[in-house]
Design an enzyme around this catalytic site. Structure first.
Site, PDB file in Angstrom:
ATOM      1  N   LYS A 247      -3.797  21.520  -7.605  1.00  0.00           N
ATOM      2  CA  LYS A 247      -3.259  22.589  -8.450  1.00  0.00           C
ATOM      3  C   LYS A 247      -2.494  22.001  -9.635  1.00  0.00           C
ATOM      4  CE  LYS A 247      -2.915  25.899  -4.650  1.00  0.00           C
ATOM      5  NZ  LYS A 247      -2.038  26.780  -3.849  1.00  0.00           N
TER       6      LYS A 247
ATOM      7  N   GLU B  58       0.858  -1.188   0.000  1.00  0.00           N
ATOM      8  CA  GLU B  58       0.000   0.000   0.000  1.00  0.00           C
ATOM      9  C   GLU B  58       0.887   1.228   0.000  1.00  0.00           C
ATOM     10  OE1 GLU B  58      -3.601   2.323   2.380  1.00  0.00           O
ATOM     11  OE2 GLU B  58      -2.411   0.799   3.433  1.00  0.00           O
TER      12      GLU B  58
ATOM     13  N   ASP C 111      -3.267  11.945  -1.723  1.00  0.00           N
ATOM     14  CA  ASP C 111      -3.395  13.398  -1.815  1.00  0.00           C
ATOM     15  C   ASP C 111      -3.744  13.776  -3.259  1.00  0.00           C
ATOM     16  OD1 ASP C 111      -2.969  16.197  -1.918  1.00  0.00           O
ATOM     17  OD2 ASP C 111      -1.439  16.072  -0.351  1.00  0.00           O
TER      18      ASP C 111
ATOM     19  N   ASP D 258     -12.226   9.568  -2.901  1.00  0.00           N
ATOM     20  CA  ASP D 258     -13.540  10.228  -2.875  1.00  0.00           C
ATOM     21  C   ASP D 258     -13.511  11.476  -3.756  1.00  0.00           C
ATOM     22  OD1 ASP D 258     -11.855  11.773  -1.104  1.00  0.00           O
ATOM     23  OD2 ASP D 258     -13.685  12.792  -0.464  1.00  0.00           O
TER      24      ASP D 258
ATOM     25  N   GLU E 159       4.790   4.608   3.773  1.00  0.00           N
ATOM     26  CA  GLU E 159       4.367   5.950   4.144  1.00  0.00           C
ATOM     27  C   GLU E 159       5.602   6.811   4.354  1.00  0.00           C
ATOM     28  OE1 GLU E 159       2.723   9.289   4.846  1.00  0.00           O
ATOM     29  OE2 GLU E 159       1.328   7.617   4.532  1.00  0.00           O
TER      30      GLU E 159
END
Length: 211
Positions: free
Chosen positions: A122, A44, A118, A154, A69
């Site tokens: 922009k 992941e 994320d 989402d 991460e």
């Protein structure tokens, strides 16, 4: 969202070397050595506080998992969950996704999860999106011939952008869900963000691609 600084995080990551891979480049092509059993390898990218990857490792003991991460103050929360669970099929890795070819050999990975990445909305930040062309090149390299990329978000704009990015890259779109929680899919394990956003009424999108 501003991350809360955790001054103890670095020391804790170094303390639990059995769960956190300190020198991942040494395991390139040899990731199965980090686990008790040789099993399919799923990773992941952006595992956050670890809810998804922990639950996946618990539900699928026949798979080896690596949670990746970059943020120290975030991955330490995943480590705390793993310290409590002591899952033999889960390892944690603190590296940047763009460098994964330095740590995983060609075809070494069976599946990649991108969960609520994320969106970098922009235009000038397009290259930071985890579904941008340069990242897809990395994923294609480390996945085996039957490997899959599972992507959930989402954010409708990011989802539409990603579908276009996949198409331009000539990836094969195997599955698409425009409203995951109202589909017939079973065994959907939610991330922290997924639960939060779905409770607000946000639609959850998912796609599965192969290269």
């Amino acid at each position: 969202m501003r991350l809360r600084h955790k001054p103890f995080a670095n020391d804790k990551l170094l303390e639990y070397k059995e769960f956190v891979v300190e020198k991942p480049e040494e395991f390139k092509g040899k990731w199965q050595e980090r686990f008790e059993k040789e099993q399919p390898l799923h990773i992941e990218i952006g595992c956050g506080k670890g809810r998804f990857i922990i639950e996946m490792a618990k539900r699928f003991p026949e798979v080896n998992f690596v949670g990746i991460e970059l943020q120290t103050s975030v991955i330490v929360s995943a480590l705390e969950k793993q310290i409590e669970e002591q899952l033999p099929n889960l390892q944690l890795l603190q590296v940047n996704a763009k460098d994964l070819m330095d740590y995983f050999d060609d075809g070494e990975v069976d599946r990649i999860y991108l969960t609520f990445s994320d969106p970098w909305p922009k235009n000038r930040h397009e290259k930071r999106r985890l579904t941008y062309d340069s990242f897809l090149t990395v994923y294609k390299a480390i996945l085996n011939n039957k490997g899959e990329l599972h992507f959930k978000t989402d954010n409708q704009i990011l989802f539409e952008y990603s579908l276009t990015s996949f198409s331009k890259f000539h990836a094969v779109l195997e599955e698409v869900y425009l409203d995951l929680h109202n589909s017939e899919i079973e065994d959907n394990i939610m991330t922290e963000y997924e639960e939060k956003f779905s409770k607000k009424g946000n639609r959850i999108y998912k796609s599965v691609i192969t290269f």
